[in-house]
Design a protein around this motif. Sequence first.
Motif, PDB file in Angstrom:
ATOM      1  N   GLY A  43      81.416  66.293  53.242  1.00 29.57           N
ATOM      2  CA  GLY A  43      82.274  65.632  52.260  1.00 29.57           C
ATOM      3  C   GLY A  43      81.849  65.831  50.823  1.00 29.57           C
ATOM      4  N   ASP A  44      80.652  66.402  50.606  1.00 26.66           N
ATOM      5  CA  ASP A  44      80.207  66.680  49.240  1.00 26.66           C
ATOM      6  C   ASP A  44      81.150  67.675  48.567  1.00 26.66           C
ATOM      7  OD1 ASP A  44      78.011  65.035  48.972  1.00 26.66           O
ATOM      8  OD2 ASP A  44      76.581  66.544  49.634  1.00 26.66           O
ATOM      9  N   TRP A  45      81.314  68.831  49.164  1.00 27.39           N
ATOM     10  CA  TRP A  45      82.215  69.836  48.608  1.00 27.39           C
ATOM     11  C   TRP A  45      82.515  71.013  49.526  1.00 27.39           C
ATOM     12  CZ3 TRP A  45      80.285  74.717  48.249  1.00 27.39           C
ATOM     13  CH2 TRP A  45      78.902  74.846  48.216  1.00 27.39           C
ATOM     14  N   PRO A  46      81.615  71.404  50.430  1.00 30.07           N
ATOM     15  CA  PRO A  46      81.865  72.664  51.145  1.00 30.07           C
ATOM     16  C   PRO A  46      83.164  72.687  51.944  1.00 30.07           C
ATOM     17  CG  PRO A  46      79.738  71.711  51.804  1.00 30.07           C
ATOM     18  CD  PRO A  46      80.363  70.789  50.825  1.00 30.07           C
ATOM     19  N   HIS A 119      88.168  61.968  48.247  1.00 28.90           N
ATOM     20  CA  HIS A 119      88.511  63.375  48.466  1.00 28.90           C
ATOM     21  C   HIS A 119      88.945  63.641  49.901  1.00 28.90           C
ATOM     22  CE1 HIS A 119      86.532  64.201  44.573  1.00 28.90           C
ATOM     23  NE2 HIS A 119      87.513  65.081  44.525  1.00 28.90           N
ATOM     24  N   ALA A 120      88.270  63.027  50.849  1.00 29.64           N
ATOM     25  CA  ALA A 120      88.621  63.252  52.259  1.00 29.64           C
ATOM     26  C   ALA A 120      90.064  62.834  52.536  1.00 29.64           C
ATOM     27  CB  ALA A 120      87.650  62.492  53.163  1.00 29.64           C
ATOM     28  N   VAL A 121      90.437  61.651  52.091  1.00 25.89           N
ATOM     29  CA  VAL A 121      91.804  61.162  52.330  1.00 25.89           C
ATOM     30  C   VAL A 121      92.813  61.966  51.510  1.00 25.89           C
ATOM     31  CG1 VAL A 121      93.338  59.169  52.059  1.00 25.89           C
ATOM     32  CG2 VAL A 121      91.053  58.873  53.056  1.00 25.89           C
ATOM     33  N   MET A 122      92.445  62.306  50.285  1.00 23.52           N
ATOM     34  CA  MET A 122      93.341  63.092  49.435  1.00 23.52           C
ATOM     35  C   MET A 122      93.654  64.445  50.088  1.00 23.52           C
ATOM     36  SD  MET A 122      92.646  64.523  45.607  1.00 23.52           S
ATOM     37  CE  MET A 122      91.598  65.829  46.248  1.00 23.52           C
ATOM     38  N   PHE A 123      92.615  65.164  50.515  1.00 21.59           N
ATOM     39  CA  PHE A 123      92.851  66.466  51.128  1.00 21.59           C
ATOM     40  C   PHE A 123      93.556  66.335  52.473  1.00 21.59           C
ATOM     41  CE2 PHE A 123      89.591  68.066  48.115  1.00 21.59           C
ATOM     42  CZ  PHE A 123      90.349  69.088  47.567  1.00 21.59           C
ATOM     43  N   CYS A 124      93.248  65.296  53.219  1.00 20.43           N
ATOM     44  CA  CYS A 124      93.931  65.078  54.504  1.00 20.43           C
ATOM     45  C   CYS A 124      95.434  64.864  54.279  1.00 20.43           C
ATOM     46  CB  CYS A 124      93.308  63.883  55.218  1.00 20.43           C
ATOM     47  SG  CYS A 124      93.872  63.667  56.909  1.00 20.43           S
ATOM     48  N   VAL A 141      87.060  64.300  61.135  1.00 18.71           N
ATOM     49  CA  VAL A 141      86.078  64.590  60.091  1.00 18.71           C
ATOM     50  C   VAL A 141      86.231  63.612  58.938  1.00 18.71           C
ATOM     51  CG1 VAL A 141      85.307  66.328  58.416  1.00 18.71           C
ATOM     52  CG2 VAL A 141      85.937  67.021  60.741  1.00 18.71           C
ATOM     53  N   VAL A 142      87.466  63.352  58.540  1.00 20.62           N
ATOM     54  CA  VAL A 142      87.738  62.399  57.460  1.00 20.62           C
ATOM     55  C   VAL A 142      87.229  61.008  57.841  1.00 20.62           C
ATOM     56  CG1 VAL A 142      89.605  61.200  56.216  1.00 20.62           C
ATOM     57  CG2 VAL A 142      89.656  63.692  56.468  1.00 20.62           C
ATOM     58  N   ALA A 143      87.484  60.596  59.065  1.00 24.03           N
ATOM     59  CA  ALA A 143      87.006  59.283  59.532  1.00 24.03           C
ATOM     60  C   ALA A 143      85.476  59.233  59.520  1.00 24.03           C
ATOM     61  CB  ALA A 143      87.546  58.994  60.932  1.00 24.03           C
ATOM     62  N   LEU A 144      84.836  60.300  59.968  1.00 29.44           N
ATOM     63  CA  LEU A 144      83.368  60.339  59.961  1.00 29.44           C
ATOM     64  C   LEU A 144      82.799  60.310  58.547  1.00 29.44           C
ATOM     65  CD1 LEU A 144      82.077  62.738  62.744  1.00 29.44           C
ATOM     66  CD2 LEU A 144      81.314  60.419  62.261  1.00 29.44           C
ATOM     67  N   ILE A 145      83.450  60.985  57.621  1.00 32.75           N
ATOM     68  CA  ILE A 145      82.995  60.958  56.230  1.00 32.75           C
ATOM     69  C   ILE A 145      83.051  59.522  55.713  1.00 32.75           C
ATOM     70  CG2 ILE A 145      83.603  61.631  53.859  1.00 32.75           C
ATOM     71  CD1 ILE A 145      84.407  64.402  55.079  1.00 32.75           C
ATOM     72  N   ALA A 146      84.153  58.827  55.964  1.00 32.14           N
ATOM     73  CA  ALA A 146      84.290  57.437  55.504  1.00 32.14           C
ATOM     74  C   ALA A 146      83.226  56.542  56.137  1.00 32.14           C
ATOM     75  CB  ALA A 146      85.696  56.925  55.817  1.00 32.14           C
ATOM     76  N   VAL A 147      83.029  56.664  57.434  1.00 33.04           N
ATOM     77  CA  VAL A 147      82.028  55.855  58.139  1.00 33.04           C
ATOM     78  C   VAL A 147      80.622  56.189  57.641  1.00 33.04           C
ATOM     79  CG1 VAL A 147      80.950  55.492  60.409  1.00 33.04           C
ATOM     80  CG2 VAL A 147      83.436  55.464  60.188  1.00 33.04           C
ATOM     81  N   ALA A 161      87.412  51.687  51.272  1.00 29.15           N
ATOM     82  CA  ALA A 161      88.850  51.384  51.279  1.00 29.15           C
ATOM     83  C   ALA A 161      89.486  51.748  49.941  1.00 29.15           C
ATOM     84  CB  ALA A 161      89.073  49.906  51.596  1.00 29.15           C
ATOM     85  N   ALA A 162      88.817  51.437  48.850  1.00 26.52           N
ATOM     86  CA  ALA A 162      89.352  51.775  47.523  1.00 26.52           C
ATOM     87  C   ALA A 162      89.395  53.292  47.337  1.00 26.52           C
ATOM     88  CB  ALA A 162      88.505  51.127  46.434  1.00 26.52           C
ATOM     89  N   GLY A 163      88.351  53.986  47.768  1.00 29.00           N
ATOM     90  CA  GLY A 163      88.353  55.449  47.679  1.00 29.00           C
ATOM     91  C   GLY A 163      89.498  56.052  48.472  1.00 29.00           C
ATOM     92  N   ALA A 164      89.742  55.512  49.663  1.00 23.89           N
ATOM     93  CA  ALA A 164      90.851  55.999  50.489  1.00 23.89           C
ATOM     94  C   ALA A 164      92.193  55.758  49.801  1.00 23.89           C
ATOM     95  CB  ALA A 164      90.826  55.328  51.862  1.00 23.89           C
TER      96      ALA A 164
END
Length: 179
Positions: A43-46, A119-124, A141-147, A161-164
């Motif tokens: 989730g950093d960037w790669p 970023h995870a939710v945005m790209f998803c 992957v998005v769920a794992l990044i959030a967790v 939640a706010a980031g999402a």
Amino acid sequence: MKPRAPVVFERLDLLEWHLCQRLAGFSIHRPWLWLLRLASKAGDWPLWVALIAAQPWLQGREGWRIALQYTLTALVAIAFYRLVKTRLCRERPFITFSTIACQEPARDRYSFPSGHTMHAVMFCTLVAAHTPWLLPSLIPVVALIAVSRVGLGLHYISDVAAGAAIGYGMALASLALTP
């Protein structure tokens, strides 16, 4: 003089710290900690750079426009995120509560909102609009990044939640502004 977080965060911190401590406590299990760290690194960037770079290949001639859209959306999201984060100054859970272990180095001392989750939710959301067939592999992957953000002791649940919410809003705005 250290910036002070709004009073609402002090109350939220007290409401959330116990649950954050419990979730971060699962990190004593090596395989789980390894998975959380891997998700955090992705989730950093790669992952997002690879997703942007793959658009011309996935979308043909439209791919360059979509790659540009993803890039510009990410840049606007980063600017907004930094503005919010540096104005609200909510300290990370492991800083406020010594009982919450930090399992990954933090880039700074503030936690609200979670940029990784944004970023995870945005790209998803963008992927859902352009290449929905990728969602079955991207959603876990998005769920794992959030967790991972809570599990590593770096964020409160409300940060995630706010980031999402911000990421979802940024993606919807981007999709609404492009033909």
